[in-house]
Design an enzyme around this catalytic site. Structure first.
Site, PDB file in Angstrom:
ATOM      1  N   SER A 148       8.984 -62.439   8.078  1.00  0.00           N
ATOM      2  CA  SER A 148       8.398 -63.484   9.306  1.00  0.00           C
ATOM      3  C   SER A 148       7.837 -62.390  10.320  1.00  0.00           C
ATOM      4  CB  SER A 148       9.679 -64.148  10.009  1.00  0.00           C
ATOM      5  OG  SER A 148       9.101 -64.585  11.274  1.00  0.00           O
ATOM      6  N   THR A 149       6.813 -62.782  11.219  1.00  0.00           N
ATOM      7  CA  THR A 149       6.244 -61.779  12.363  1.00  0.00           C
ATOM      8  C   THR A 149       7.470 -61.751  13.068  1.00  0.00           C
ATOM      9  OG1 THR A 149       4.262 -63.229  12.475  1.00  0.00           O
ATOM     10  CG2 THR A 149       4.932 -62.218  14.213  1.00  0.00           C
ATOM     11  N   THR A 195      10.348 -28.693  54.245  1.00  0.00           N
ATOM     12  CA  THR A 195      11.059 -29.907  53.767  1.00  0.00           C
ATOM     13  C   THR A 195      10.500 -30.846  54.971  1.00  0.00           C
ATOM     14  OG1 THR A 195      12.768 -29.305  55.515  1.00  0.00           O
ATOM     15  CG2 THR A 195      13.298 -28.878  53.037  1.00  0.00           C
ATOM     16  N   SER A 326     -18.758 -33.652  45.734  1.00  0.00           N
ATOM     17  CA  SER A 326     -19.424 -34.688  46.518  1.00  0.00           C
ATOM     18  C   SER A 326     -20.972 -34.653  46.435  1.00  0.00           C
ATOM     19  CB  SER A 326     -19.246 -34.286  48.170  1.00  0.00           C
ATOM     20  OG  SER A 326     -19.913 -35.010  48.947  1.00  0.00           O
TER      21      SER A 326
END
Length: 510
Positions: A148-149, A195, A326
């Site tokens: 079956s699928t 930090t 750019s």
């Protein structure tokens, strides 16, 4: 002269539940695939874009045919033709005929039928018949025999992931080794750690690169361990796990054949009803992919920040210039490789959310949303593999340092005062830090000026080894060797009450 079912217009007539349709005469797919192709114009990404999925589907079909042949359900002639057709497809043939969209209704039925029809029509040719002569060999009756699928498709997805993830693990290993090589190259170069985007304490650039390597390395192991969840399959469960239409011996036999064909140690699930509706392994694996994506995106954020500038940013590192940045600003070069990897990470994170919702949305004995689960996991695996290799080869391998910038930041930072706290005390160190911040003068000069330490002692405390690794500093000036073993703690008597006695200086007052 046309063959039975063929027309003179380059098509052949096929029939299904909904009636007759003309299928291109040279197509190896059939009427059900044709309808699916018409119904599901969703992503534009067809099954053929994932060759591993085609290979996995075909391996499942081949294992099923071998089991059915051993059980006497499939005759020698048809079996030989199906087996040879599968071998050819696994080798790369006919992939262009797997045309259904990866996202589809029907819980994967269209994908399963696409495979059944292509295998059947190639097998018909091998037997000397025309495509579409299904009275000789049928996609459902013979290729899909005992299946079956609902057991084929999830098994194929699991196998696809097993075939696909090693490339990702290999790409991760490549990035890890590239980061570690840079870590070794930069092992003696000091910089300021940060930090909360504020100066913290010194470290080496090598430590930063080694940390990135370690955080990825952890997830190579997690990825490999999680993939073993896909070794449990529901092949033989057929529609809902009861095994209807299959021989009682088929599940174990087909699973053993698939294991032999692929080298993957597949096992039959202990509860096929549960296995047919369960998508938990996909959720777990997708979560690991998301975890990797989050980590790699954070690394790319760091690379972009550290390379920012070149005049008005941190400018501690240089990323390789791979293209102009750019259309209007001359000389601008952008961090395009980290940027594209960031975007890959965002896609993977979004894919994981789709997998989560799809898994949760399953109902009763089947999850009909496995197509979107498969598509998102396979896409995530594929694009993360490419992103890792791109980041390693086109960015990390070519990174260089701006050592003068690093040294200037370190010289001007007040964060180095932290290294002096064990000797001069927190209060004195705070006063030095405040004056350094207010005047812009170096910490070293202020400490000497205040007579807090002599020059030799200060140089030792602010040496690279002292500032970038654990050590013990004392007010008397003794810094034991870094590899010296600590004295064992003195044993304390245990009171009769059974409570653990702490030395008086270690007792806590809550």
């Amino acid at each position: 002269m046309t063959s039975p079912g063929a027309t003179s217009t380059g098509t052949r007539r096929e029939h299904d539940l909904l009636g007759d349709r003309d299928v291109p005469a040279d197509a190896y797919y059939g009427v059900q695939t044709l309808r699916a192709n018409e119904n599901f114009h969703i992503t534009g990404v067809q099954l053929q874009h994932f060759p591993r999925m085609i290979e996995a589907l075909t391996q499942v079909k081949r294992a099923a045919a071998r089991a059915n042949h051993r059980l006497g359900a499939l005759d020698d002639e048809r079996f030989a033709a199906i087996d040879r057709a599968c071998e050819e497809i696994i080798g790369g043939a006919l992939h262009e005929h797997f045309i259904v969209d990866m996202i589809q209704g029907g819980a994967g039925t269209s994908t399963n039928m696409n495979a059944n029809e292509v295998i059947a029509n190639r097998a018909l040719e091998i037997l000397g018949h025309e495509k579409g002569q299904y009275d000789r060999l049928h996609p459902n009756n013979h290729v899909n025999l005992g299946q079956s699928t609902n057991d084929v498709y999830p098994t194929a997805i699991r196998l696809t992931i097993m075939l696909s993830f090693p490339a990702l693990a290999e790409a991760m290993d490549h990035l890890i080794s590239t980061l570690r090589a840079k870590g070794e190259e930069f092992s003696s170069v000091l910089k300021m750690g940060r930090t909360q985007l504020q100066d913290a304490v010194p470290m080496t650039v090598g430590q930063e690169f080694h940390a990135w390597a370690t955080t990825i390395e952890e997830d190579v192991q997690r990825l490999t361990r999680t993939a073993t969840l896909f070794q449990e399959i529901n092949l033989g469960a057929t529609a809902i796990g009861t095994g209807i239409t299959s021989d009682p011996r088929y599940a174990a036999m087909a699973t053993a054949e698939l294991a032999e064909l692929t080298g993957v140690p597949f096992v039959v699930s202990a509860d096929l009803v549960e296995a047919t509706s369960d998508t938990g392994a996909f959720v777990t694996f997708s979560g690991i992919l998301k975890r990797i994506a989050v980590k790699i995106s954070k690394i790319c954020n760091d690379l972009r920040l550290l390379s920012s500038g070149p005049r008005a940013g941190l400018h501690e590192i240089n990323l390789p210039a791979v293209q102009p940045g750019s259309s209007i600003m001359p000389g601008k070069v952008n961090p395009v490789i980290p940027e594209v990897v960031n975007q890959v990470a965002y896609e993977v994170i979004g894919n994981d959310l789709s997998v989560t919702f799809a898994a949760e949305g399953g109902q009763l004995q089947l999850n009909v949303f496995e197509p979107v689960i498969a598509f998102n996991i396979l896409e995530s695996t594929q694009i993360m593999t490419r992103a890792m290799n791109t980041l390693a080869d086109r960015c990390v391998a070519g990174i260089t340092l701006n050592e003068e910038v690093l040294e200037d930041y370190l010289h001007r930072s007040i964060g180095v005062v932290t290294a002096l706290v064990p000797v001069i005390g927190y209060a004195a160190a705070t006063e030095v830090a405040e004056e350094a911040l207010a005047t812009g003068r170096p910490v070293r000069d202020l400490v000497l000026e205040r007579g807090l330490l002599d020059e030799d002692r200060l140089a030792g405390l602010l040496s690279p080894a002292s500032m970038t690794s654990p050590h013990r500093a004392t007010a008397t000036g003794t810094i034991p060797a870094l590899d010296e073993e600590p004295e064992p703690a003195a044993a304390t008597e245990q009171p009769d009450s059974g409570e653990v006695a702490l030395p008086p200086t270690e007792r806590l007052d809550f």
